[in-house]
Design a protein around this motif. Sequence first.
Motif, mmCIF file in Angstrom:
data_model
loop_
_atom_site.group_PDB
_atom_site.id
_atom_site.type_symbol
_atom_site.label_atom_id
_atom_site.label_comp_id
_atom_site.label_asym_id
_atom_site.label_seq_id
_atom_site.Cartn_x
_atom_site.Cartn_y
_atom_site.Cartn_z
ATOM 1 N N GLY A 1 50.984 33.678 51.679
ATOM 2 C CA GLY A 1 50.713 35.062 51.334
ATOM 3 C C GLY A 1 49.775 35.789 52.274
ATOM 4 N N ARG A 2 49.260 35.119 53.295
ATOM 5 C CA ARG A 2 48.293 35.731 54.220
ATOM 6 C C ARG A 2 47.234 36.533 53.472
ATOM 7 N N PRO A 3 46.344 35.856 52.781
ATOM 8 C CA PRO A 3 45.336 36.564 51.979
ATOM 9 C C PRO A 3 44.557 37.577 52.809
ATOM 10 N N ASP A 4 44.155 38.673 52.155
ATOM 11 C CA ASP A 4 43.414 39.724 52.853
ATOM 12 C C ASP A 4 42.087 39.195 53.382
ATOM 13 N N LEU A 5 41.393 38.396 52.585
ATOM 14 C CA LEU A 5 40.135 37.786 53.010
ATOM 15 C C LEU A 5 40.136 36.319 52.604
ATOM 16 N N VAL A 6 39.618 35.486 53.483
ATOM 17 C CA VAL A 6 39.494 34.056 53.202
ATOM 18 C C VAL A 6 38.035 33.680 53.398
ATOM 19 N N LEU A 7 37.442 33.091 52.370
ATOM 20 C CA LEU A 7 36.049 32.652 52.427
ATOM 21 C C LEU A 7 36.029 31.127 52.330
ATOM 22 N N PRO A 8 36.154 30.429 53.465
ATOM 23 C CA PRO A 8 36.251 28.968 53.442
ATOM 24 C C PRO A 8 35.046 28.293 52.795
ATOM 25 N N LYS A 9 33.848 28.832 52.990
ATOM 26 C CA LYS A 9 32.642 28.226 52.434
ATOM 27 C C LYS A 9 32.725 28.145 50.908
ATOM 28 N N TYR A 10 33.388 29.108 50.295
ATOM 29 C CA TYR A 10 33.509 29.165 48.836
ATOM 30 C C TYR A 10 34.881 28.691 48.364
ATOM 31 N N ARG A 11 35.699 28.279 49.309
ATOM 32 C CA ARG A 11 37.081 27.837 49.036
ATOM 33 C C ARG A 11 37.808 28.886 48.192
ATOM 34 N N SER B 1 54.013 33.460 42.893
ATOM 35 C CA SER B 1 54.305 32.235 43.626
ATOM 36 C C SER B 1 53.183 31.909 44.619
ATOM 37 N N VAL B 2 52.683 32.913 45.310
ATOM 38 C CA VAL B 2 51.603 32.717 46.284
ATOM 39 C C VAL B 2 50.340 32.211 45.595
ATOM 40 N N VAL B 3 49.994 32.804 44.460
ATOM 41 C CA VAL B 3 48.806 32.366 43.716
ATOM 42 C C VAL B 3 48.976 30.904 43.296
ATOM 43 N N SER B 4 50.160 30.563 42.823
ATOM 44 C CA SER B 4 50.422 29.188 42.409
ATOM 45 C C SER B 4 50.276 28.220 43.589
ATOM 46 N N GLN B 5 50.834 28.573 44.731
ATOM 47 C CA GLN B 5 50.736 27.716 45.920
ATOM 48 C C GLN B 5 49.284 27.530 46.361
ATOM 49 N N LEU B 6 48.530 28.617 46.360
ATOM 50 C CA LEU B 6 47.135 28.534 46.793
ATOM 51 C C LEU B 6 46.299 27.681 45.837
ATOM 52 N N THR B 7 46.500 27.846 44.537
ATOM 53 C CA THR B 7 45.719 27.043 43.584
ATOM 54 C C THR B 7 46.096 25.568 43.677
ATOM 55 N N MET B 8 47.364 25.288 43.968
ATOM 56 C CA MET B 8 47.764 23.889 44.147
ATOM 57 C C MET B 8 47.122 23.289 45.397
ATOM 58 N N GLN B 9 46.813 24.118 46.378
ATOM 59 C CA GLN B 9 46.147 23.649 47.591
ATOM 60 C C GLN B 9 44.631 23.601 47.432
ATOM 61 N N GLY B 10 44.133 23.961 46.239
ATOM 62 C CA GLY B 10 42.709 23.862 45.973
ATOM 63 C C GLY B 10 41.908 25.122 46.241
ATOM 64 N N TRP B 11 42.581 26.224 46.498
ATOM 65 C CA TRP B 11 41.881 27.491 46.737
ATOM 66 C C TRP B 11 41.643 28.211 45.413
ATOM 67 N N ARG B 12 40.532 28.923 45.342
ATOM 68 C CA ARG B 12 40.250 29.809 44.208
ATOM 69 C C ARG B 12 40.732 31.193 44.608
ATOM 70 N N VAL B 13 41.371 31.900 43.696
ATOM 71 C CA VAL B 13 42.029 33.162 44.026
ATOM 72 C C VAL B 13 41.475 34.285 43.170
ATOM 73 N N VAL B 14 41.148 35.408 43.814
ATOM 74 C CA VAL B 14 40.756 36.610 43.087
ATOM 75 C C VAL B 14 41.609 37.765 43.614
ATOM 76 N N VAL B 15 42.136 38.544 42.670
ATOM 77 C CA VAL B 15 42.925 39.726 42.997
ATOM 78 C C VAL B 15 42.106 40.945 42.586
ATOM 79 N N VAL B 16 41.822 41.802 43.555
ATOM 80 C CA VAL B 16 41.115 43.055 43.275
ATOM 81 C C VAL B 16 42.166 44.162 43.304
ATOM 82 N N TRP B 17 42.343 44.811 42.166
ATOM 83 C CA TRP B 17 43.338 45.872 42.068
ATOM 84 C C TRP B 17 42.758 47.199 42.536
ATOM 85 N N GLU B 18 43.609 47.991 43.144
ATOM 86 C CA GLU B 18 43.235 49.309 43.649
ATOM 87 C C GLU B 18 42.593 50.177 42.566
#
Length: 153
Positions: free
Chosen positions: A48-58, A100-117
Amino acid sequence: MIDVVSPVIRSRMMSGIRGKNTKPEVRVRRYLHGQGFRYSLHRRDLPGRPDLVLPKYRAVVFVHGCFWHAHAHCRYATIPSTRREFWTAKLTANRLRDESVVSQLTMQGWRVVVVWECALRRTPDGSLADLSEFLWSDRKYEEIAWNQDSRIA
C-alpha cells in the motif's frame, strides 16, 4: 446527466488530483516532525505504500481522503450523481484494497493508523494529538475520524 465540461478539460482536471503530498498529508507530517517523530515517506517495499512509516515505533500512517477511500458515514464521501455505477464500483474497490493492505501490514507486524481527511478538517489539533498518542501506545490499529456526533477512535 451530461458532463458540463469537455472530456479534454475533465481529463486535465482529474490529472491534477494528487496522490502524494496532499495538504492533509503535509499537515500530518509537519505535526509529527514538530513533535520529534522521524519517518520515511511512501516506502515501496511495504504493501500500500504507506504515506508515513515510523520504523522506530513499528507503525505506518495512512492519510485518507474521505471521498477517494469511501469513508463510511462521512459527509465528504458522497457518490457523484453522474456515472453512479462506475463510481460505486471504483470506490468499493478502493475500500477493499485498503482493507487488504491493512491486513497485510498487521500480519507483517506493523501497527497501522488511518487519519481521515474529515478529522483534519474538523478538529486538526485534537486529531493530531490522538495520532501521537497512538504512536506512543501499543495499539495495533486505529482510525482517527470525525463523526458528526463524536470522534471515532
